[in-house]
Write an enzyme that holds these catalytic residues in place. Structure first.
Site, PDB file in Angstrom:
ATOM      1  CB  ILE A 150      -0.981   0.083   1.101  1.00  0.00           C
ATOM      2  CG1 ILE A 150      -1.870  -1.331   1.223  1.00  0.00           C
ATOM      3  CG2 ILE A 150      -1.902   1.256   0.959  1.00  0.00           C
ATOM      4  CD1 ILE A 150      -2.809  -1.363   2.417  1.00  0.00           C
TER       5      ILE A 150
ATOM      6  CB  THR B 172      -5.915  -3.425   9.534  1.00  0.00           C
ATOM      7  OG1 THR B 172      -6.828  -4.535   9.173  1.00  0.00           O
ATOM      8  CG2 THR B 172      -5.466  -3.774  10.990  1.00  0.00           C
ATOM      9  CG  ASP B 173     -11.243  -4.831   7.978  1.00  0.00           C
ATOM     10  OD1 ASP B 173     -10.336  -5.001   8.135  1.00  0.00           O
ATOM     11  OD2 ASP B 173     -11.934  -4.886   7.088  1.00  0.00           O
ATOM     12  CD  GLU B 174      -7.208  -8.743   9.465  1.00  0.00           C
ATOM     13  OE1 GLU B 174      -6.636  -9.414  10.519  1.00  0.00           O
ATOM     14  OE2 GLU B 174      -7.015  -9.243   8.313  1.00  0.00           O
TER      15      GLU B 174
ATOM     16  CE1 TYR C 120      -1.219  -6.419  10.358  1.00  0.00           C
ATOM     17  CE2 TYR C 120      -3.695  -7.239  10.084  1.00  0.00           C
ATOM     18  CZ  TYR C 120      -2.598  -6.508   9.831  1.00  0.00           C
ATOM     19  OH  TYR C 120      -2.771  -5.179   9.166  1.00  0.00           O
TER      20      TYR C 120
ATOM     21  CB  SER D 214       0.643  -6.327  16.910  1.00  0.00           C
ATOM     22  OG  SER D 214       0.452  -6.567  15.472  1.00  0.00           O
ATOM     23  CE  LYS D 215      -1.805  -1.859  11.547  1.00  0.00           C
ATOM     24  NZ  LYS D 215      -0.736  -0.871  10.952  1.00  0.00           N
TER      25      LYS D 215
ATOM     26  CG  ASN E 219      -6.086  -2.036   0.964  1.00  0.00           C
ATOM     27  OD1 ASN E 219      -5.416  -0.791   0.268  1.00  0.00           O
ATOM     28  ND2 ASN E 219      -6.877  -1.703   1.815  1.00  0.00           N
TER      29      ASN E 219
END
Ligand code: NAD
Ligand code: DAU
Length: 353
Positions: free
Chosen positions: A12, A133-135, A159, A162-163, A189
């Site tokens: 990205i 992120t949406d996660e 992941y 952590s985000k 994406n």
């Protein structure tokens, strides 16, 4: 005036720099550690431009950051740098904590010191845009409404945890220290220069290599896909007009099951580069063991970005996916550059263990 982009050699970030330099003369400084996911080939077309500068380095390296900030005096920092692959975070979470949490902390502290030394007017105009992120929101039930910005933060993988931690740090640096931050939470994406460990490029390349197309579990998990250049246009808009301290969800209202995405890729390949034996690529689809803790559904409600900032995506999933498949068919050299060495090792460990 310039902007500092971190992680600009990734998928990205690379598209963002190409997009930025198409739209602006303003210089871009790209600071990237060049992990397995960073690839300067993506930026070969702009590498010699006087308004593009590359710095090889880590967002956790405060002395390097101080030097870079001092030298280039950016008016904004756009933070893409991260470990980004869920499956890798399951195999080895340490790098995710180091870059996404410790790295973001060090970047925030370095930027805060730089920002504090600026004039009042410069401080007011400065922006720290954090790409997330949406996660971080976790998984949705089939009939649940799409994620809004006030959805609880319920990350499920190393992941996404952590985000989420990095998003919290960014928020706190605004509330506590007044740093002018913006955060975006985007859905999946896809598009050119996407590293082929991720679903869409992986399936295109496996299909062309006459290899199995590994669909996790029943393939009915849902992701909400956005063409990468639409994400870039949203980021430019948020940087330009976003409300300081706010978060913006970014998505294209485009929920698809994984199986249907893979079937659409096969249909496009059947049309654009049919197999020599005339059989459909879809015969290569294979169900494999599911991802542990696999989130069932993501969906983004992008109303806030649309109504407050007037952003709309340019591509539909049909037009974006066609462009993407065509790009991978036309850019075999870029693909060869990223599918040697480390990539082969990952494919061996993850899919054949
Ligand atoms: P990517 O893995 O393709 O690229 C990450 C880049 O960051 C690479 O160039 C890598 O070398 C660099 N990097 C890693 N650790 C670094 C460090 N410590 N210091 C400096 N550079 C470092 O990732 P991507 O898919 O381009 O994602 C970019 C950002 O967008 C990430 O923060 C990710 O969480 C977020 N995001 C991704 C998606 C998606 O669908 N890919 C969706 C929403 C949000
Ligand atoms: O939602 C945004 C996130 O999208 C980003 O934050 C992440 O950085 C990005 O990697 C992506 O995460 P996903 O886990 O959704 O992407 P991935 O391409 O790995 O997988 C997409 C879906 O496809 C997911 O449900 C898992 C499934 N999948 C993936 C692979 C690699 C398969 O079925 N088979 C596979 O081989």
């Amino acid at each position: 005036m310039s902007i500092l982009v971190t992680g600009g050699a990734g998928f990205i970030g690379g598209n963002f720099i190409l997009d930025w330099l198409e739209a602006h003369d303003e210089p871009v400084v790209n600071l990237d550690k060049l992990t397995y996911a960073g690839n300067l080939q993506t930026l070969a077309s702009v590498a010699e431009r006087p308004n593009y500068h590359f710095v090889h380095g880590d967002i956790a390296d405060r002395s390097l950051l101080a030097t870079v900030l001092q030298r280039y005096q950016p008016r904004a920092v756009v933070n893409f740098a991260a470990e980004s692959h869920v499956d890798r975070s399951i195999h080895g979470p340490a790098d995710f904590i180091q870059t996404n949490v410790v790295g973001t902390f060090n970047l925030l502290e370095s930027v805060r010191q730089y920002w504090l030394a600026q004039s009042a007017a410069q401080q007011q105009d400065f922006r720290f845009l954090h790409i997330s992120t949406d996660e971080i929101y976790g998984s949705l039930l089939p009939e649940a409404p799409a994620f809004r910005e006030d959805h609880p933060c319920q990350p499920n993988s190393p992941y996404s945890a952590s985000k989420a931690a990095s998003d919290h740090l960014v928020r706190a640096w605004h509330h506590t220290y007044g740093l002018p931050v913006l955060t975006t939470n985007c859905s999946n994406n896809y598009g050119p220069y996407h590293f082929p460990e991720k679903l869409i490029p992986l399936m295109i390349l496996q299909a062309l290599d006459k290899k199995p197309l590994p669909v996790y579990g029943d393939g009915q998990q849902i992701r909400d896909w956005l063409y990468v250049r639409d994400h870039c246009s949203a980021l430019r808009r948020v940087l330009e007009a976003g409300r300081i301290g706010d978060t913006y969800n970014v998505g294209g209202w485009n929920e698809q099951t994984n199986l249907s995405v893979v079937q659409r890729i096969c249909a496009l390949l059947d049309e654009l580069q049919p197999r020599a034996d005339g059989i459909s690529y879809s015969t290569q689809i294979t169900s494999v063991k599911d991802r542990p803790g696999h989130d069932r559904r993501y969906a983004i409600d992008a109303h806030k970005l649309e109504s407050e900032l007037g952003w709309v995506p340019a591509e539909t999933f049909a037009s974006g996916l066609r462009k993407t498949v065509q790009w991978y068919l036309a850019n075999t050299q870029w693909v060869q550059g990223v599918t040697s060495g480390n990539y082969r090792l990952w494919m061996e460990q993850h899919y054949h263990a």
